[in-house]
Design an enzyme around this catalytic site. Structure first.
Site, PDB file in Angstrom:
ATOM      1  N   ASP A  78       0.820  -1.206   0.000  1.00  0.00           N
ATOM      2  CA  ASP A  78       0.000   0.000   0.000  1.00  0.00           C
ATOM      3  C   ASP A  78       0.858   1.262   0.000  1.00  0.00           C
ATOM      4  O   ASP A  78       1.928   1.313   0.608  1.00  0.00           O
ATOM      5  CB  ASP A  78      -0.895  -0.013   1.247  1.00  0.00           C
ATOM      6  CG  ASP A  78      -1.792   1.199   1.346  1.00  0.00           C
ATOM      7  OD1 ASP A  78      -2.657   1.356   0.474  1.00  0.00           O
ATOM      8  OD2 ASP A  78      -1.614   1.998   2.292  1.00  0.00           O
ATOM      9  N   GLU A 102       1.221  -0.520  -5.106  1.00  0.00           N
ATOM     10  CA  GLU A 102       0.147   0.445  -5.312  1.00  0.00           C
ATOM     11  C   GLU A 102       0.806   1.821  -5.356  1.00  0.00           C
ATOM     12  O   GLU A 102       1.009   2.463  -4.334  1.00  0.00           O
ATOM     13  CB  GLU A 102      -0.890   0.357  -4.191  1.00  0.00           C
ATOM     14  CG  GLU A 102      -2.152   1.177  -4.445  1.00  0.00           C
ATOM     15  CD  GLU A 102      -2.236   2.440  -3.605  1.00  0.00           C
ATOM     16  OE1 GLU A 102      -2.885   3.399  -4.058  1.00  0.00           O
ATOM     17  OE2 GLU A 102      -1.657   2.490  -2.510  1.00  0.00           O
TER      18      GLU A 102
END
Length: 643
Positions: A309, A352
């Site tokens: 993330d 990401e």
């Protein structure tokens, strides 16, 4: 074998930043040595004056339970000659300023159910795995030329009980796994499962990085869930957050009264966007902590990959008007990827990253970050902007569809329609589509078809598979009652058919990351908002013809250039009545005509459905045999007259 005391070598590696199984040193471990069973606790608190162990075994009184400092850089340990499995515990930290507070163990393997915050002594080693066949199969396959379609899931809101309680890992195994199999997804991606205090952070603001959240059961229960996924051929990816952590008092923040896991400089430390603290990625002990955490989930929970993330938040210094690169983050990410791939070459490491940082999926020895996949956020944003544009105005944003093919081979991309795009007022994918009720469904079917046929692997957030009409409501389950409505059932039938078709046709995945796998037929028809292209497999005649119409107009006898002199059959048409469409399909096979069009030697004439995608494939002659008894494969003329 874990000893009663840490070794000098372990301590040296930890402070060097290269103890990549630091979970064997730190945390609570029940061990046996010289016939004595006991529990060893070890913690890193470099600024503490004293550290004491408190818990349910000593009435939370740390007197006579002082940890011994075994390194000048702040490693503390204590051995209790008793099996304390199942007991609650915390560390009582006395700062060098004399303040006293309680902290959960950063390396705890299990934690109390929120709102309680104590760590629990837990033995992870008792679970017996039965996924050996999956592990063998995974090692043999190269994911780059295999189908990969991920179902992104938040376990707490996929489905809930009537009284609002969560399903357990066991119950999810019974219900979720058969559902994923029925839909046809190859992998599931679970929003973060590290222990976290606030449900609505969805796990992205963690306190226990080594502690599988107790919301759904025990760590062994989660192992069982993943084991059963593997036994059914489903890969499991974890959403993982090595960039920042929450600031709750019992967690990592100011662990010993001063910056420990976070940057010392407040401007670097504070993450104002999320109200969290950024990990100090330049600190060796933090690198040991985080890289070990990835290996921990791989070793003990057999996860098949990580969606890392907020990579951009690590790569660039926060709280800065300009994009200043963080060299510590680059070094950390490279070392992370080198380490996990050395442990498991088949692991999925998915970044990401919303920026244009170069070579994210290039090997570290070539100067890349070392991931093997990156989310294509640009494609997602462009396509959603395009789809939300009124159809009569799409001709003016034609480039939103074409632009991605200019860079799609610069990285190994995954095309995501993730949770971030269907929450906080953004509306569901279905409700983003303009027009009438029926037109919304038609355009979503078209969008999913384009997702399927565009180069790159795929990801869809839960609920998208049946056309969730409301945006994601994270405190409730999905709107399963929508299956009572015809259009939602037909949408789901369409998605299942797409996934089945995807896995059966190599041109849709075999050359995902090679320019050889894609060719435009007509990219310039902005006036009609029609796009046509070819997807190719490794074999020269293994192709699919894809035609997309992003308006509500129907076109009959429409000419499309094709490369092979063959008869073409419509394999999928999103406008089929079976899927909720108007029925503008091509029932009869289409024989290629020997007349150039669209820069191709041949063309076919076909019906173009409204708001529809049509996929054509050349028909093969079945049943004929060569002299050796093997089935003949028909070869088509490529750019020349067939003989």
């Amino acid at each position: 074998m874990i000893a009663t005391s840490p070794t000098d070598f372990e301590i040296h590696l930890f402070h060097e930043g290269s103890l990549y199984k630091s979970y064997e040193l730190f945390g609570a471990h029940v061990i046996e040595e010289n016939g004595v069973t006991g529990t060893r606790f070890c913690v890193w608190a470099p600024h503490a004056r004293e550290v004491r162990l408190v818990g349910s075994f000593n009435d939370w009184n740390g007197v006579n339970f002082d940890l011994i400092k075994v390194s000048e850089q702040g490693v503390w340990t204590i051995f209790i000659p008793e099996n304390l499995e199942g007991h609650l515990y915390k560390y009582e930290i006395i700062t060098r300023h004399g303040d006293v507070f309680l902290k959960a163990d950063p390396y705890a393997f299990y934690s109390e159910l929120r709102p309680n915050t104590a760590s629990i002594v837990y033995n992870l080693r008792d679970y017996k795995w039965n996924d050996q066949a999956w592990q063998r199969k995974k090692r043999r396959k190269r994911i780059y030329d295999q189908p990969l379609f991920i179902y992104e899931i938040h376990l707490g809101s996929w489905k809930r009980k009537e009284d609002g309680r969560f399903y357990t890992y066991q119950e999810l195994a019974d219900e979720l796994i058969p559902y994923v199999l029925e839909q046809g997804f190859t992998h599931i991606e679970l929003l973060p499962l590290v222990e976290h205090p606030f449900d609505r952070s969805w796990g992205y603001q963690g306190t226990g990085y080594y502690s599988a959240t107790s919301r759904y059961g025990t760590p062994h229960d989660l192992m069982m869930f993943i084991d059963r996924c593997h036994q059914q051929g489903i890969g499991v990816i974890l959403d993982w957050v090595p960039g920042h952590f929450c600031k709750d008092a019992h967690g990592l923040y100011m662990f010993d009264g001063e910056p420990t896991y976070e940057y010392a400089n407040m401007q670097d430390r504070e993450n104002s966007v999320w109200g969290t603290a950024n990990f100090d990625l330049g600190k060796p002990e933090v690198r040991s902590f985080l890289i070990s955490n990835a290996l921990f989930w791989m070793e003990y929970f057999h996860v098949d990959g990580f969606r890392v993330d907020a990579v951009a938040n690590m790569l660039y210094w926060p709280n800065s008007d300009a994009l200043h690169k963080n060299p510590y983050a680059v070094e950390f990410l490279q070392k992370l990827n080198e380490t996990v791939f050395a442990y498991d070459p088949a692991i999925l490491m998915i970044a990401e990253d919303s920026t244009d940082w170069p070579r994210v999926t290039a090997p570290t020895y070539e100067g890349g970050l070392g991931f093997n996949y990156k989310w294509n956020m640009g494609w997602m944003n462009d396509m959603l902007t395009y789809m939300e544009t009124a159809p009569e105005h799409r001709q003016h944003v034609h480039h939103k569809v074409t632009f991605s093919l200019l860079y799609t081979y610069s990285e190994n991309f995954i095309l995501p329609f993730s949770h971030d795009e269907v929450v906080h007022g953004k509306r569901s994918l279905l409700n983003k589509m303009p027009g009438t009720y029926e037109e919304k469904f038609a355009q979503l079917r078209l969008l999913y078809g384009y997702l399927l046929t565009h180069p790159g692997k795929k990801l869809l957030f839960m609920g998208g598979e049946f056309g969730q009409f409301d945006e994601w409501k994270d405190l409730e389950q999905l709107d399963w009652m929508l299956f009572d409505f015809d259009m939602h059932r037909k949408m789901n039938a369409y998605v299942k058919e797409l996934l089945k078709f995807y896995k059966r046709h190599k041109p849709l995945y075999e050359l995902d990351h090679s320019p050889k796998g894609f060719e435009w037929i007509d990219v310039h028809n902005a006036e009609q908002s029609i796009f046509s292209f070819i997807r190719k497999g490794a074999q020269a005649d293994d192709i699919l013809i894809v035609v997309c119409n992003f308006t509500n107009k129907v076109y009959h006898d429409y000419k499309v250039g094709v490369p092979l002199l063959a008869t073409y059959k419509e394999a999928i048409n999103s406008d089929a009545e079976l899927f909720g469409g108007t029925g503008c399909i091509n029932k009869k096979p289409m024989m290629a005509i020997e007349e150039p069009f669209h820069g191709k030697t041949y063309h076919v004439r076909m019906t173009i459905p409204p708001f529809g995608i049509s996929i054509l494939r050349p028909m093969r002659k079945r049943g004929e045999r060569n002299s050796d008894g093997k089935e003949k494969v028909r070869r088509y003329a490529v750019g020349r007259r067939a003989r």
